[in-house]
Structure formats: C-alpha cells, structure tokens
Design an enzyme around this catalytic site. Structure first.
Site, mmCIF file in Angstrom:
data_model
loop_
_atom_site.group_PDB
_atom_site.id
_atom_site.type_symbol
_atom_site.label_atom_id
_atom_site.label_comp_id
_atom_site.label_asym_id
_atom_site.label_seq_id
_atom_site.Cartn_x
_atom_site.Cartn_y
_atom_site.Cartn_z
ATOM 1 N N GLY A 53 0.838 -1.190 0.000
ATOM 2 C CA GLY A 53 0.000 0.000 0.000
ATOM 3 C C GLY A 53 0.870 1.235 0.000
ATOM 4 O O GLY A 53 2.070 1.151 0.305
ATOM 5 N N CYS A 80 5.382 -6.139 1.574
ATOM 6 C CA CYS A 80 5.773 -4.732 1.536
ATOM 7 C C CYS A 80 5.126 -3.953 2.690
ATOM 8 O O CYS A 80 5.466 -4.186 3.833
ATOM 9 C CB CYS A 80 5.435 -4.147 0.158
ATOM 10 N N TYR A 81 4.165 -3.076 2.422
ATOM 11 C CA TYR A 81 3.508 -2.365 3.527
ATOM 12 C C TYR A 81 2.920 -3.359 4.536
ATOM 13 O O TYR A 81 2.915 -3.107 5.733
ATOM 14 C CB TYR A 81 2.408 -1.444 2.969
ATOM 15 N N HIS A 167 7.909 -7.755 -3.889
ATOM 16 C CA HIS A 167 6.584 -8.138 -4.393
ATOM 17 C C HIS A 167 6.629 -9.491 -5.106
ATOM 18 O O HIS A 167 7.006 -9.558 -6.271
ATOM 19 C CB HIS A 167 6.063 -7.055 -5.343
ATOM 20 N N GLU A 169 4.200 -11.116 -6.235
ATOM 21 C CA GLU A 169 3.102 -11.273 -7.184
ATOM 22 C C GLU A 169 3.438 -10.767 -8.587
ATOM 23 O O GLU A 169 2.737 -11.079 -9.536
ATOM 24 C CB GLU A 169 1.836 -10.571 -6.657
ATOM 25 N N ASP A 225 -18.630 -13.310 -21.204
ATOM 26 C CA ASP A 225 -19.200 -13.469 -19.863
ATOM 27 C C ASP A 225 -20.652 -13.927 -19.895
ATOM 28 O O ASP A 225 -21.033 -14.858 -19.195
ATOM 29 C CB ASP A 225 -19.093 -12.153 -19.079
ATOM 30 N N LYS A 366 -11.614 -12.691 -15.336
ATOM 31 C CA LYS A 366 -11.962 -12.989 -16.730
ATOM 32 C C LYS A 366 -11.308 -14.285 -17.238
ATOM 33 O O LYS A 366 -11.944 -15.090 -17.909
ATOM 34 C CB LYS A 366 -11.502 -11.815 -17.598
#
Ligand code: XMP
Length: 510
Positions: A53, A80-81, A167, A169, A225, A366
C-alpha cells in the site's frame, strides 16, 4: 473449499496477488484492510495475506488491520507495507527516512526451511517501497536479504507469521510464484481445489437449489461473460433458462445470426432472438454526441428487454455475468476514478425489473471465466473473442449512425479481423477493430477522382483494458488489410493506422 483472504491496504497490485493465488488453484478473496475480525472468523480462511500500500505506518490514519488476526493462529504473510504493518503492530520498528528502493534486486536466502524453500540461494526480486523494517518484533528472524535490505523477508515460525519486503506477485520476481506456493501449500496447508470442474459442479448445484422450479432470464450479447453464464445456468436448470439475444442494429457483420445459431445448435439453448435494430436505429437517427449514443442504446436496451421479459411467464431471476474485479472495485474505499465514458451494458436492469440477481461469476476473474467456458465445451472462437462494447458500432462511427455507414464499417471491420485471424495474431491482440471517420478525402481510382471516407484501424495489446499499447501489427498484414478494404469496400478510399496508447488516448474512439 480452502480460501486465502487478502486484506487490501490500497496497493495497485492487490488484484494481482489474488490472481496469482488462484493460478495455484486456491480460492482467494480480497477485502478491505478493515474487514471486521468477526467476519474473518466466519470466513475461516486458511491464510491471510496483507497487501502492499502507499501509506506509511506512522502516518495519522494509516490503514491498519484488526490486531486480533495476529492471535488467531491463521498463518499470515505481509507483503511490503503488509510486512511493515506486522513489524509496527507487534513491537518492531520501521524506518521512515530509509532510501526508497524501486526496481530489481538480488535476493539471497538465509533460511530455506519454509517460505523460501526450493527457490535457490539467489534470485531476482522486485522492490517498490519507501519505508523499511529496521527492527524485528520479538520472536521474528530474518530469512533473506538483499544488498539494500538486510531484512528482505522474515518469519516467526512459532506464530506462523511471515513477511516479504519485495513483491512476489509481479512477474519480475523470478521465484514469486514458488514463494506464494510455499505460503499457501506448505504453511497454510491449502488443498488446491479451485478448479473449473469443481466450480461448475458447485455453482450448478447452488443455482439449482436457489432457483427451484422458477424461471431465469439472461441477456446474451454473444460476449464471453454472458455466453458462459448462460451455458452454465442451462447446465443447472435446462430450459427454465430463457436466454435473450437482442440485435440492437449496431452489431458486427452477421454477429447476431452467428451467435444465435451457435448456441441453439450446440447447446440446444432456449434462446429468444429479438431483432430490435429498427427501433434502435430510429432513436439513434441524427445523434452525434458519444454520451447521448451510449444513453440511447442503454435505455432502449432496457425498454426492449423489459418487454420481452414480460412475455416470458413467471420470470423471477435475472442472470448477469458480473466479474470479481467489478465487485472488488465497488466494495473498496478507493472508488472508481473519474468517469471518462459511461460503460453501459445491462446496468440498471435489475432495479427497473425487480428481479432477483444471479451472478455466477461474482468471484471470478476474466481468465477464469474463459477456463470455465472451455470446460463447458464452448468453442475457442467465442471464448477468445475480443471485447466488444455494449454500444457497439455506434461508438465506432464518429458521426451520426446510418445504415449506409454501418454497412461500410461492418465490411471493413470484417476484413481486418479476417486477416488478423488468417495470420495467426488474433489472440496476441487484446482488441482489434475498424473505425469510420467522418472525414472524406480525395483519391484516385482508375482515372476517376474519388472523394470518400477514411477507415482507421485500431489494434491494441493490454492486460485488462485499463491501459493499452498500440499493437505492432506487421507492415505486410497492414498492407494487405488496407489493400483489401480500399478495393472491396465501396465508399472508402483511405485507410490509416492508429498508433496511440492508453492513456492518454482510450481504446475506443468515442
Ligand atoms: P476505453 O475506450 O474506455 O475502453 O479505453 C476500455 C474497454 O472497455 C470497452 N468499452 C465498453 N464496454 N460498454 C462496454 O461494455 C461500453 O460502453 C464501452 N466503452 C468501451 C472497450 O471496448 C475496451 O475493451
């Protein structure tokens, strides 16, 4: 099903964390950082991830979680944060004046027992932080470092609390997936049961239980969708589903016919085909303002759909293909950024019609809807289809919409897509389409002077439509598309290629 809860402290990467966890076949859910502890207990996640963040823990009003999570026994990973929050709340120290660190760093593993297991001694990681942890709380030990960060990863083995300054991710962290995998499997003990087959079975069962003998209606544009939603619901309740396809007159070449034929033939779907093109085109007559076009199409859609639904006896439920990113967006404190365009599809329908909503994909991204669609046997042609805006070709004709202009645009667009598919680059591109400009220019064909329309070709690459780059379509393909359009489409004597990125441009021209 095992769940990992992600508490969002406002990082731009939070959704990415959720996606990475799901790529490991583990269901992840995102909630705001202040999600009440009682609800966490009820949810009973196998693990909690505290996201990064932009804040500093010492800032007044800094976002902090309910401290009880640290006593819950649920394994925690701070990113991180998130790591700074752990240090701050459990008695460590965070240095605010540290040099910010942004970009690649080399991670050296000091303890490969759990979180850092099997990732090698040295690997690349991505850093993006200002503050950093300088003193660990009691019971914590560093497990990896970089040149700039002696405390790049930490753990309290006894409390099952872990943290990383980098990070995991983002793709730039070369072993990020393995690190997250160690957390969700080794530390949290997740089973990895989030798979399309399981999802289909469970969701079909839930839908059947909820709907009973009642009737469900579903607006099916032909986009991914709504198509996957309709097939899934039909799998659950058969012909109690009434799917409705409305031709709004601004669809692409043969699109309505193809969609209806495909789903009737392959899924024996109870599909109503409503040709309302005249009604839409009449209302669009003479309208040039993009927002007005959008509103007219949105409102007319509701009018037409309401009438059709009224004729379907006893309809009680309305199915929609709402996706998880929209749900996260609407629940977060951040709120959507300034409205640039009204994205109007079936918004407003449920309120107007007083129907109960069925949204089978409220928890899906998605790419997961695509996986579900494939598992349901829907063809790649439909699953891989580029996004198409609700207001259709109306926002790709940059002037008033007339049958003549629609005909020109449909033909040009069809040639562009056909060539892109023929050259095998369709799935490398997020979206490709033609735009009809209200610009006529002089040309020469044979010995004749011409004064005709300009077609702009737009092709972009993108992850999610929020940002986009213009696609570097090879010149020979562009040359072929341009040659064919000018030769085959009457009314066009000039083709240009759009080389703008988003931002500052948008993907659609209106
Ligand atoms: P922009 O043009 O805003 O588009 O960069 C981003 C993505 O959204 C699609 N788009 C729409 N989709 N209704 C929709 O369903 C709309 O009114 C609409 N306008 C834009 C666009 O095609 C791109 O994928």
């Amino acid at each position: 099903m095992d769940k990992i809860l992600i508490l969002d402290f406002g990082a731009q990467y939070t959704q990415l964390i959720a996606r990475r966890v799901r790529e490991l076949s583990v269901l992840s859910l995102v909630e705001n950082f202040d999600f009440p502890y009682e609800k966490i207990a009820e949810l009973a996640p196998k693990g909690i991830i505290l996201s990064g963040g932009p804040s500093s823990v010492y800032q007044v009003g800094a976002p902090l979680p309910d401290k009880r999570i640290f006593e819950s026994g649920i394994p925690i990973l701070g990113i991180c944060y998130g790591l700074q929050v752990i240090a701050h709340l459990l008695g460590g120290e965070v240095d605010r004046s540290a040099h910010q660190e942004f970009g690649k760093a080399i991670l050296v593993v000091d303890d490969a027992k759990d979180l850092m297991r099997d990732i090698g001694d040295v690997s690349k990681v991505w850093m993006s932080h200002a503050d950093k942890v300088t003193k660990l709380p009691q019971g914590f030990a560093p497990i990896a470092h970089t040149d700039n960060s002696p405390i790049a990863a930490v753990k309290s083995e006894q409390r099952k609390i872990f943290g990383v300054q980098f990070h995991p991710e983002v793709v730039h962290t070369s072993k990020g997936k393995e690190i997250l995998g160690n957390f969700v499997f080794r530390i949290c003990g997740c089973a990895g049961d989030w798979k399309p087959g399981n999802f289909i079975e469970e969701t079909a069962r839930d839908i059947k239980a909820r709907v009973g003998n009642e009737t469900v209606i579903c607006a099916m544009s032909g986009g991914v969708d709504s198509a996957v939603a309709a097939v899934l619901i039909q799998r659950a309740i058969g012909n109690q589903l009434h799917a409705v396809h409305i031709d709004n007159g601004v669809m692409r070449k043969d699109e309505s016919r193809n969609v209806v034929e495909y789903f009737k033939k392959n899924f024996d779907m109870n599909l109503h085909h409503v040709d309302a093109s005249e009604q839409f085109l009449k209302k669009l007559h003479g309208v040039t303002d993009p927002e007005k076009k959008r509103k007219i199409i949105g409102n007319t859609f509701i009018e037409v759909f309401e009438k059709v639904a009224h004729d379907i006896k006893g309809a009680r439920f309305l199915a929609q293909g709402t996706l998880y990113p929209d749900v996260i967006e609407s629940q977060s404190h951040k709120g959507p950024s300034a409205k640039i365009k009204t994205h109007h599809n079936v918004g407003g329908l449920p309120e107007v019609m007083k129907l109960e909503l069925i949204e089978p994909f409220r928890l899906l991204f998605k790419d997961e809807v695509r996986q579900v669609g494939r598992a349901l046997g829907i063809s790649d042609d439909i699953i891989d289809r580029h996004p198409f805006p609700g207001p259709g070709l109306a926002v790709r004709i940059l002037s008033d919409v007339t049958p003549e202009k629609l005909e020109i645009l449909r033909h040009a667009d069809d040639i562009f897509i056909e060539e892109i598919k023929r050259h095998g680059i369709y799935t490398d591109i997020w979206q490709a389409f033609a735009v009809l400009l209200p610009v006529q220019s002089v040309g020469v064909m044979g010995d004749e002077r011409t004064y005709e329309y300009t077609i702009a070709l737009r092709a972009v690459t993108s992850e999610d439509g929020m940002t986009a780059d213009w696609a570097q379509v090879p010149y020979d393909i562009l040359a072929r598309v341009s040659g064919r359009i000018i030769n085959e489409v009457r009314g066009v004597n000039r083709v240009v290629y759009d080389i703008s990125s988003k931002p500052p441009s948008t993907i659609e021209w209106e």
